[in-house]
Write a protein that holds these residues in place. Structure first.
Motif, PDB file in Angstrom:
ATOM      1  N   ARG A  19       0.843  -1.190   0.000  1.00 14.03           N
ATOM      2  CA  ARG A  19       0.000   0.000   0.000  1.00 14.03           C
ATOM      3  C   ARG A  19       0.882   1.245   0.000  1.00 14.03           C
ATOM      4  O   ARG A  19       1.722   1.423   0.871  1.00 14.03           O
ATOM      5  N   GLY A  54       0.878   5.383   0.019  1.00 15.22           N
ATOM      6  CA  GLY A  54       0.146   6.611   0.287  1.00 15.22           C
ATOM      7  C   GLY A  54       0.890   7.780  -0.322  1.00 15.22           C
ATOM      8  O   GLY A  54       2.090   7.950  -0.089  1.00 15.22           O
ATOM      9  N   GLU A  56      -1.168  -0.919  -4.225  1.00 16.17           N
ATOM     10  CA  GLU A  56      -2.451  -0.227  -4.042  1.00 16.17           C
ATOM     11  C   GLU A  56      -2.092   1.213  -3.732  1.00 16.17           C
ATOM     12  O   GLU A  56      -1.408   1.477  -2.739  1.00 16.17           O
ATOM     13  N   LEU A  89      -3.018   5.096  -2.804  1.00  8.83           N
ATOM     14  CA  LEU A  89      -4.021   5.964  -2.185  1.00  8.83           C
ATOM     15  C   LEU A  89      -3.529   7.401  -2.185  1.00  8.83           C
ATOM     16  O   LEU A  89      -2.373   7.668  -1.822  1.00  8.83           O
ATOM     17  N   VAL A 141      -3.743  10.727  -0.229  1.00  5.35           N
ATOM     18  CA  VAL A 141      -4.048  11.056   1.159  1.00  5.35           C
ATOM     19  C   VAL A 141      -4.004  12.576   1.333  1.00  5.35           C
ATOM     20  O   VAL A 141      -3.057  13.227   0.885  1.00  5.35           O
ATOM     21  N   ASP A 189      -8.416   9.945  -1.747  1.00  4.31           N
ATOM     22  CA  ASP A 189      -9.063   8.665  -1.423  1.00  4.31           C
ATOM     23  C   ASP A 189      -9.364   8.554   0.059  1.00  4.31           C
ATOM     24  O   ASP A 189     -10.323   7.904   0.461  1.00  4.31           O
ATOM     25  N   VAL A 190      -8.540   9.195   0.870  1.00  4.13           N
ATOM     26  CA  VAL A 190      -8.630   9.027   2.322  1.00  4.13           C
ATOM     27  C   VAL A 190      -7.995  10.238   3.004  1.00  4.13           C
ATOM     28  O   VAL A 190      -7.152  10.915   2.420  1.00  4.13           O
ATOM     29  N   CYS A 194      -6.431   7.150   7.267  1.00  2.00           N
ATOM     30  CA  CYS A 194      -5.480   6.463   6.404  1.00  2.00           C
ATOM     31  C   CYS A 194      -5.093   5.115   7.005  1.00  2.00           C
ATOM     32  O   CYS A 194      -4.670   5.042   8.154  1.00  2.00           O
TER      33      CYS A 194
END
Length: 132
Positions: free
Chosen positions: A5, A7, A44, A46, A48, A66-67, A72
């Motif tokens: 993941r 960020g 993935e 994201l 942030v 996304d977040v 997060c």
């Protein structure tokens, strides 16, 4: 597949290339080029932000995160881009604290704008924490 993941922090006046470049690299990477259309990226990604509001990047590009930093999930990689917006965000203690906390808990971390100010977090290619 065990996906990592990533960020990517975004904020007002973030430099477009500094966050879009890493986004594209992580999102289009494939481990098996022959199965490119059948397999997902091993990452993935994201976006942030401090809030869920639309973020206006340098040049007027509008981006939806996304977040938020509060919601997060755990990250494997943190990208902190640069841009004119860093001149304001350097005074945003809430964001600085979050970057510092996340920057110490993920490896590797990357900041495209010279390092997160005053966080004490280390870039894997750097010998010392960011001095700013």
């Amino acid at each position: 597949m065990d996906r990592k993941r990533v960020g990517i922090l975004i904020f007002p006046d973030v430099e477009v290339l500094d966050f879009c470049g890493p986004f594209e690299v992580f999102s289009v990477t494939r481990l098996n080029e022959e199965a490119r259309r059948e397999e997902p990226s091993p990452f993935e990604v994201l976006l942030v932000a401090e809030r869920m509001d639309t973020v206006v990047a340098t040049g007027g590009l509008k981006v939806v995160p996304d977040v938020t930093i509060d919601r997060c999930p755990p990250l494997d990689i943190l990208v902190v881009p640069g841009g004119w917006g860093t001149r304001t965000e350097v005074h945003n203690q809430r964001l600085i604290d979050w970057i510092g906390e996340r920057g110490r808990s993920v490896r590797p971390s990357c900041w495209t704008g010279g390092g997160p100010p005053r966080t004490g977090a280390r870039c894997p290619g750097c010998a010392t924490p960011s001095p700013r």
